[in-house]
Design a protein around this motif. Structure first.
Motif, PDB file in Angstrom:
ATOM      1  N   GLY A 104      20.531  16.258   4.907  1.00  0.00           N
ATOM      2  CA  GLY A 104      21.664  16.952   4.844  1.00  0.00           C
ATOM      3  C   GLY A 104      21.929  18.049   5.756  1.00  0.00           C
ATOM      4  O   GLY A 104      21.126  19.009   5.918  1.00  0.00           O
ATOM      5  N   GLY A 153      20.935  13.708   9.058  1.00  0.00           N
ATOM      6  CA  GLY A 153      22.028  13.186   8.177  1.00  0.00           C
ATOM      7  C   GLY A 153      22.381  12.171   7.668  1.00  0.00           C
ATOM      8  O   GLY A 153      21.283  11.411   7.523  1.00  0.00           O
ATOM      9  N   ARG A 154      23.474  11.533   7.593  1.00  0.00           N
ATOM     10  CA  ARG A 154      23.664  10.358   6.772  1.00  0.00           C
ATOM     11  C   ARG A 154      22.871   9.014   7.369  1.00  0.00           C
ATOM     12  O   ARG A 154      22.743   8.260   6.539  1.00  0.00           O
ATOM     13  CB  ARG A 154      25.205  10.023   6.945  1.00  0.00           C
ATOM     14  N   ASP A 155      22.555   9.214   8.775  1.00  0.00           N
ATOM     15  CA  ASP A 155      22.041   8.006   9.391  1.00  0.00           C
ATOM     16  C   ASP A 155      20.573   8.074   9.035  1.00  0.00           C
ATOM     17  O   ASP A 155      19.637   7.247   9.477  1.00  0.00           O
ATOM     18  CB  ASP A 155      22.190   8.083  10.762  1.00  0.00           C
ATOM     19  N   VAL A 173      21.701  16.688  -0.413  1.00  0.00           N
ATOM     20  CA  VAL A 173      22.822  15.683  -0.380  1.00  0.00           C
ATOM     21  C   VAL A 173      23.502  15.618  -1.767  1.00  0.00           C
ATOM     22  O   VAL A 173      23.044  16.102  -2.730  1.00  0.00           O
ATOM     23  CB  VAL A 173      22.034  14.448  -0.070  1.00  0.00           C
ATOM     24  N   SER A 201      23.608  10.230  -4.494  1.00  0.00           N
ATOM     25  CA  SER A 201      23.269   9.761  -3.068  1.00  0.00           C
ATOM     26  C   SER A 201      21.555   9.888  -2.852  1.00  0.00           C
ATOM     27  O   SER A 201      21.122   9.680  -1.880  1.00  0.00           O
ATOM     28  CB  SER A 201      24.034   9.682  -2.057  1.00  0.00           C
ATOM     29  N   ALA A 259      19.893   8.327   0.287  1.00  0.00           N
ATOM     30  CA  ALA A 259      19.352   9.487   1.468  1.00  0.00           C
ATOM     31  C   ALA A 259      18.029   9.490   1.641  1.00  0.00           C
ATOM     32  O   ALA A 259      17.796   9.344   2.963  1.00  0.00           O
ATOM     33  CB  ALA A 259      19.961  10.793   1.064  1.00  0.00           C
ATOM     34  N   LYS A 285      16.693   6.460   3.547  1.00  0.00           N
ATOM     35  CA  LYS A 285      16.832   6.324   5.052  1.00  0.00           C
ATOM     36  C   LYS A 285      16.119   7.020   5.939  1.00  0.00           C
ATOM     37  O   LYS A 285      16.012   7.288   7.201  1.00  0.00           O
ATOM     38  CB  LYS A 285      18.371   6.588   5.419  1.00  0.00           C
TER      39      LYS A 285
END
Length: 182
Positions: free
Chosen positions: A7, A30-32, A46, A50, A54, A57
């Motif tokens: 995050g 981050g999100r990826d 986050v 999620s 999160a 990933k």
């Protein structure tokens, strides 16, 4: 210390800035997602709804010390006693609950305070030392409330904190100390 924030928003990005200034090596994911294999500690910052997505990933997190900074704004998975327990179920390492009861928009003001603001935290034994150090290095005074079984109380305390904010206190810091230490 090598830290990976999961995050990069106000909390993750804000703490990353404070920790870098204190000399830590911080990686922001981050999100990826990404690879956190080099990290000794991960910060989970986050939306609560999620957490599993999160963390799914991010590779290299198994068994790491995890600090959960989430709040239940986006709901919670009721299979777990607390959001911190959900984090622990994915990461599998010693876990702490911290940084969920301070306003990230005030991080730039922490060092300007006459007395260090407090930072409540709950932690497994294996996460306590690193969490206390990172709380201090962010400019706060650690306030240990016990093991991770108290994480839900910290999450639920947010309702009281926001009631005071909305009743006129506004965004602010808090300080708890024994008599004579203020």
């Amino acid at each position: 210390m090598k830290i990976a924030t999961i995050g990069r928003g106000k909390i993750g990005g804000g703490l990353a800035k404070l920790w870098r200034a204190a000399g830590h090596d911080v990686q922001e994911l981050g999100r990826d997602g990404g690879d956190a294999s080099d990290a000794e500690v991960i910060l989970v910052a986050v939306p609560s709804g999620s957490i599993a997505d999160a963390l799914g990933k991010v590779s290299g997190i198994d068994g790491k010390i995890a600090i959960d900074a989430t709040n239940a704004y986006a709901g919670r998975n009721e299979q777990f006693e607390s959001l911190a327990d959900e984090v622990k179920s994915v990461v599998g390492g010693p876990t702490a609950k911290a940084f969920n009861l301070n306003f990230a928009v005030l991080y730039d003001e922490v060092a300007k305070q006459r007395v260090r603001p407090s930072q409540f935290f709950a932690a497994d034994d294996g996460a306590r030392e690193a969490t206390e150090q990172l709380i201090r290095d962010a400019g706060f005074d650690p306030l240990y409330v016990g093991g991770l079984e108290h994480a839900r109380a910290l999450e639920d305390h947010l309702g009281l904190w926001f009631a005071a904010v909305e009743a006129g206190l506004g965004q602010s810091f808090y300080r708890y100390a024994p008599p004579g230490e203020l």
